[in-house]
Design a protein around this motif. Structure first.
Motif, PDB file in Angstrom:
ATOM      1  N   ARG A 199     -63.841  21.076 -33.804  1.00 42.56           N
ATOM      2  CA  ARG A 199     -63.452  22.539 -33.534  1.00 42.56           C
ATOM      3  C   ARG A 199     -63.845  23.045 -34.869  1.00 42.56           C
ATOM      4  O   ARG A 199     -63.495  22.635 -35.829  1.00 42.56           O
ATOM      5  N   TYR A 200     -64.454  24.236 -34.721  1.00 38.38           N
ATOM      6  CA  TYR A 200     -65.329  25.125 -35.861  1.00 38.38           C
ATOM      7  C   TYR A 200     -65.136  26.459 -35.542  1.00 38.38           C
ATOM      8  O   TYR A 200     -64.842  26.844 -34.348  1.00 38.38           O
ATOM      9  N   ALA A 201     -65.203  27.177 -36.778  1.00 38.36           N
ATOM     10  CA  ALA A 201     -65.264  28.757 -36.888  1.00 38.36           C
ATOM     11  C   ALA A 201     -66.236  29.046 -37.901  1.00 38.36           C
ATOM     12  O   ALA A 201     -66.428  28.361 -38.857  1.00 38.36           O
ATOM     13  N   MET A 234     -63.325  30.202 -31.906  1.00 36.73           N
ATOM     14  CA  MET A 234     -63.496  31.889 -31.836  1.00 36.73           C
ATOM     15  C   MET A 234     -64.648  32.231 -32.066  1.00 36.73           C
ATOM     16  O   MET A 234     -65.489  31.395 -32.637  1.00 36.73           O
ATOM     17  N   THR A 235     -65.224  33.290 -31.776  1.00 39.23           N
ATOM     18  CA  THR A 235     -66.544  34.081 -31.869  1.00 39.23           C
ATOM     19  C   THR A 235     -66.769  34.050 -33.134  1.00 39.23           C
ATOM     20  O   THR A 235     -65.982  34.297 -34.094  1.00 39.23           O
ATOM     21  N   ARG A 236     -68.036  34.049 -33.612  1.00 38.80           N
ATOM     22  CA  ARG A 236     -68.533  34.246 -34.770  1.00 38.80           C
ATOM     23  C   ARG A 236     -68.151  35.643 -35.568  1.00 38.80           C
ATOM     24  O   ARG A 236     -68.431  36.570 -34.816  1.00 38.80           O
ATOM     25  N   GLY A 237     -67.919  35.576 -36.761  1.00 33.98           N
ATOM     26  CA  GLY A 237     -67.510  36.910 -37.363  1.00 33.98           C
ATOM     27  C   GLY A 237     -68.893  37.038 -38.284  1.00 33.98           C
ATOM     28  O   GLY A 237     -69.378  35.999 -38.812  1.00 33.98           O
ATOM     29  N   TRP A 258     -61.698  39.614 -39.652  1.00 39.89           N
ATOM     30  CA  TRP A 258     -61.972  38.353 -39.218  1.00 39.89           C
ATOM     31  C   TRP A 258     -60.752  37.272 -39.502  1.00 39.89           C
ATOM     32  O   TRP A 258     -60.585  36.117 -38.826  1.00 39.89           O
ATOM     33  N   LYS A 259     -60.537  37.340 -40.778  1.00 38.82           N
ATOM     34  CA  LYS A 259     -59.430  36.303 -41.418  1.00 38.82           C
ATOM     35  C   LYS A 259     -58.127  36.315 -40.523  1.00 38.82           C
ATOM     36  O   LYS A 259     -57.376  35.429 -40.032  1.00 38.82           O
ATOM     37  N   VAL A 260     -57.741  37.711 -40.095  1.00 43.42           N
ATOM     38  CA  VAL A 260     -56.488  37.842 -39.421  1.00 43.42           C
ATOM     39  C   VAL A 260     -56.593  37.301 -38.028  1.00 43.42           C
ATOM     40  O   VAL A 260     -55.787  36.633 -37.516  1.00 43.42           O
ATOM     41  N   LEU A 263     -56.477  33.511 -38.220  1.00 44.29           N
ATOM     42  CA  LEU A 263     -55.215  32.764 -38.443  1.00 44.29           C
ATOM     43  C   LEU A 263     -54.205  32.887 -37.474  1.00 44.29           C
ATOM     44  O   LEU A 263     -53.603  31.962 -37.144  1.00 44.29           O
ATOM     45  N   ASN A 264     -54.317  33.919 -36.572  1.00 41.31           N
ATOM     46  CA  ASN A 264     -53.758  33.640 -35.353  1.00 41.31           C
ATOM     47  C   ASN A 264     -54.219  32.823 -34.464  1.00 41.31           C
ATOM     48  O   ASN A 264     -53.310  32.127 -33.766  1.00 41.31           O
ATOM     49  N   ARG A 265     -55.320  32.565 -34.376  1.00 43.49           N
ATOM     50  CA  ARG A 265     -55.657  31.535 -33.573  1.00 43.49           C
ATOM     51  C   ARG A 265     -55.527  30.171 -34.056  1.00 43.49           C
ATOM     52  O   ARG A 265     -55.054  29.251 -33.304  1.00 43.49           O
ATOM     53  N   LEU A 266     -55.510  30.217 -35.286  1.00 43.08           N
ATOM     54  CA  LEU A 266     -55.102  28.728 -35.898  1.00 43.08           C
ATOM     55  C   LEU A 266     -53.565  28.330 -35.628  1.00 43.08           C
ATOM     56  O   LEU A 266     -53.177  27.242 -35.164  1.00 43.08           O
ATOM     57  N   GLN A 267     -52.748  29.471 -35.615  1.00 45.03           N
ATOM     58  CA  GLN A 267     -51.276  29.240 -35.253  1.00 45.03           C
ATOM     59  C   GLN A 267     -51.160  28.678 -33.986  1.00 45.03           C
ATOM     60  O   GLN A 267     -50.462  27.736 -33.514  1.00 45.03           O
ATOM     61  N   ALA A 268     -51.735  29.442 -33.222  1.00 43.49           N
ATOM     62  CA  ALA A 268     -51.844  28.863 -31.627  1.00 43.49           C
ATOM     63  C   ALA A 268     -52.252  27.447 -31.474  1.00 43.49           C
ATOM     64  O   ALA A 268     -51.626  26.606 -30.578  1.00 43.49           O
ATOM     65  N   LEU A 269     -53.270  26.974 -32.095  1.00 43.88           N
ATOM     66  CA  LEU A 269     -53.938  25.741 -31.992  1.00 43.88           C
ATOM     67  C   LEU A 269     -52.829  24.835 -32.669  1.00 43.88           C
ATOM     68  O   LEU A 269     -52.746  23.823 -31.905  1.00 43.88           O
ATOM     69  N   SER A 270     -52.111  25.019 -33.615  1.00 45.30           N
ATOM     70  CA  SER A 270     -51.223  24.265 -34.310  1.00 45.30           C
ATOM     71  C   SER A 270     -50.072  23.866 -33.306  1.00 45.30           C
ATOM     72  O   SER A 270     -49.376  22.833 -33.644  1.00 45.30           O
TER      73      SER A 270
END
Length: 758
Positions: A199-201, A234-237, A258-260, A263-270
């Motif tokens: 899993r990467y961004a 998530m899509t590339r920034g 992009w960071k915001v 972090l939202n996506r990371l919270q959902a994954l966690s």
């Protein structure tokens, strides 16, 4: 408990039977008075007491049924108790050993100037606040061949913050990582599923002024990981250093947006969540996750509010784009409809062109360069982070794109410790010279840039523009304020202090490309109206602007290399057609009648062995003077690989100049300034009756330029019309080696050298 109930019920049954028997005995007594046979008497007794028999049978059945239900209930309660116990036990176990969906976040960075590295550290701190371990990794310290496949199974999330360097190549610390990734993506030995589960961004850093290779490293890393079956979360920034085209105003703002999102996506994954269904299923069937109308409206409103953040994200998969196009246009287009579709496309295109034509593009009367009327929509050249960096370096910023700084030679001459090489070569009074620029932006990223590339870059003017009057007024005021700080300083000569407050010369060579400023002609005219001489330096990338430039006291062109390959290596220009522009700029310089100068910066092992090519360039532009200066080492910089080994000794510069002069029949060595490691080659037309006249009669120049302006440009003048005799101490071969004997030379020992200056 149930056994006690059983015995109580049996006791009641016995009592009822006893009563029945008593009644039956009494009945028998009465019946016995009538003579009957025994069998008749028995049946008659049963008949007369049938009610009691029915009651007894019903009672027995009730007792049996009650006992059966009681026993069944007891068995059920035992089963439920066992199930509840197991469930509670299971929940207790899950609380002690929760399911981990994200074990850690690994942040890889490829950085040349340190921006991506600082972003990586910033992101790491943000991730840690979410309670997720984070690690910052320099790509050069990571072996992807041995370690990257492990990230597919350890539930980690990998983030790649990569910058694009010269010609769209990876930075030095990311070269091996990118090379391995590119080869692995096409190597059958690894296979297409080598990174399945990873899993990467990706967030790329670049500059859109490099049109041909903007953010190519970020795009390639994203593509190569995807080709190896990595899963982008998530899509590339993309961050853009070009503040004009940056979606959010600067690369820092792009990263923040992009960071915001990340972090939202990371919270959902966690939390183990997956991306919610959009409702547009490929099968066209009903979607279980389809939301109510009210919820959809709320989500649409939220998406509109966050449109700027969403705009930063763009699809990096060609398949995803194709799917979107299919959904919009439909899978099949009838041939009958094709004509209508083409007509609508043409109309839309012509409408866009009409709007573009109406965007108020005009030619400035003063400069002949493109200019946009709507300044309100343009952004400022100096971003907050850039303002902070330049302020730390001692710049006094003016408006949104200009600056002024006190040269070290100005300070030196205020104390009577000698002037700069312009004082030796041309008679400038260094303590009365203001070093400024109306444009901090530049079209090159030279390896020897003594500003360490903190200034913005660009190929055309696309920022907000300040008026020339305001720039000059603020520049003079800030320069005078810096001079006033020397009042009462030990060693400062009072007469020179008073003279220093009245600016007489302006060196437009502070930083950037002054000729990019659309109103450069107006600015030069203002200088001359204040009786301030003009020394303008350009990097030979704007031939049209050179031709349209009004007369200046002395016009410089930086000739940092003599071949296409070496110029690309040293100057790192932004223009794709940098070499034709360079040659055309030299030709434009040759068309000028006022004083012209080639400025050669020697970088040992880079451009000191191209003697014949230099002589050909000199023949092309026919400059009045050639300044040859050894490169100044400005300290270690991540933006340049220059070291002290590239700095030539003064004797080496002299040897180079002597060899070059031997190849130029109309030029000779005129002056020397050993302190600056610089020599002056002059055209022999400035050698009158065996004596050099390289100095400038500044009062005479002001008279000539005023007459030129009054005549509307009809009355012209040449470089020989405002010459002055060169003093003997400034000549090449003199014992003073270019140091003015009226001053006292001061040798610094074991102190940090101040390298600022023109």
């Amino acid at each position: 408990m149930y056994s006690n109930i059983y015995f109580a019920m049996m006791h009641s049954f016995v009592v009822i039977i006893f009563i029945f028997v008593s009644h039956a005995s009494a009945a028998d007594t009465k019946v016995s008075q009538t003579p009957h046979s025994p069998s008749q008497s028995y049946f008659m007794s049963i008949w007369h007491n049938r009610l009691y028999l029915y009651s007894a049978a019903a009672l027995v059945f009730g007792v049996w049924f009650s006992l059966k239900m009681a026993l069944k209930k007891q068995s059920l309660s035992r089963d439920v108790g066992s199930w509840v116990y197991k469930a509670v036990k299971k929940n207790d176990c899950s609380g002690r050993d929760p399911v981990v969906h994200v074990s850690r976040v690994k942040i890889f960075y490829g950085s040349q100037t340190g921006t991506a590295k600082s972003f990586a550290k910033e992101l790491s701190e943000e991730v840690k606040t979410l309670g997720i371990p984070a690690e910052v990794i320099d790509m050069k310290d990571y072996d992807p061949d041995d370690q990257l496949a492990d990230e597919c199974t350890n539930k980690s999330v990998c983030v790649f913050l990569v910058a694009s360097y010269t010609d769209g190549q990876p930075t030095e610390n990311a070269e091996w990582f990118c090379k391995w990734l590119e080869e692995a993506s096409t190597d059958f030995r690894y296979g297409k599923t080598y990174l399945k589960g990873l899993r990467y961004a990706v967030f790329g850093l670049g500059d859109s002024v490099y049109v041909g290779h903007y953010n190519t490293v970020g795009k390639n890393v994203d593509k190569w990981l995807w080709m190896l079956s990595g899963m982008r979360i998530m899509t590339r920034g993309e961050g853009d250093c070009n503040v004009v085209k940056s979606r959010n105003g600067s690369v820092q703002a792009d990263f923040l947006a992009w960071k915001v999102k990340f972090l939202n996506r990371l919270q959902a994954l966690s939390k183990g969540e997956k991306k919610s269904c959009s409702g547009n299923c490929k099968t066209g069937g009903s979607c279980k996750n389809k939301k109510k109308d009210g919820q959809e409206e709320e989500e649409k409103a939220a998406l509109q509010n966050n449109s700027s953040e969403e705009d930063l994200m763009e699809s990096s998969s060609d398949d995803e784009e194709d799917e979107k196009d299919e959904k919009k246009s439909g899978a099949v287009v009838d041939m009958e409809d094709l004509g209508n579709i083409m007509n609508s496309v043409k109309k839309a295109k012509s409408k866009e062109e009409g709007q573009a034509d109406g965007q108020m593009v005009k030619l400035s009367k003063l400069n002949g360069v493109k200019k946009t009327e709507d300044e309100g929509e343009r952004r400022e050249m100096i971003t907050p982070s850039l303002r902070e960096a330049l302020t730390k370096q001692g710049y006094k910023l003016i408006g949104s794109h200009s600056g002024v700084k006190l040269c070290r030679w100005t300070k030196s001459m205020l104390r009577g410790r000698g002037g700069c090489y312009k004082h030796t070569f041309y008679g400038i009074e260094s303590h009365r010279c203001m070093e400024t620029t109306p444009s901090l932006a530049c079209a090159n990223k030279c390896v020897f840039c003594w500003r360490h590339h903190t200034n913005p870059v660009g190929t055309e003017w696309r920022w907000k523009m300040d008026p020339a009057e305001k720039i000059l007024q603020d520049a003079l005021e800030k320069h005078q304020n810096m001079i006033r700080q020397f009042r009462g300083v030990p060693g400062v000569k009072p007469d020179r202090y008073e003279e220093g407050l009245a600016v007489k010369h302006c060196a437009l060579s502070l930083v950037g490309e002054p000729i990019m400023y659309p109103e450069i002609n107006a600015f030069v005219r203002l200088l001359h109206s204040h009786h301030i001489s003009s020394f303008l330096v350009t990097n030979a990338q704007f031939p049209k602007e050179i031709r349209s430039l009004v007369p200046v006291t002395q016009l410089y062109v930086s000739v940092d290399a003599s071949t296409k390959d070496s110029l690309k290596k040293i100057d790192r220009p932004l223009f794709k057609d940098f070499w034709p522009r360079f040659l055309d700029s030299l030709k434009a310089l040759g068309e000028k009648r006022q004083r012209t100068v080639y400025r050669l910066t020697l970088v040992k092992a880079w451009n000191v062995e191209e003697m014949q090519a230099y002589s050909e360039l000199i023949a092309m532009g026919q400059p009045d003077f050639i300044e040859v200066k050894g490169v100044t080492y400005c300290g270690e910089s991540s933006a340049s690989s220059l070291t002290m080994a590239n700095v030539p000794w003064h004797q080496e510069v002299v040897a180079f100049v002597q060899q070059l002069t031997d190849m130029l029949p109309q030029y000779e060595i005129a002056c020397e300034h050993e302190h600056s490691n610089c020599l002056l080659i002059a055209h022999t037309k400035f050698k009158v009756d065996g004596e050099w006249w390289t100095w400038i009669d500044y009062d005479r120049f002001q008279e000539l330029v005023q007459a030129h302006e009054d005549s509307g440009g009809k009355q012209s003048f040449s470089a020989l019309d405002y010459i002055a005799k060169t003093p003997s101490w400034a000549l090449f071969g003199a014992n003073e080696q270019g140091f003015d004997p009226a001053d006292t030379r001061y040798q610094r020992r074991n102190k940090t050298k101040d390298i600022s200056g023109c």
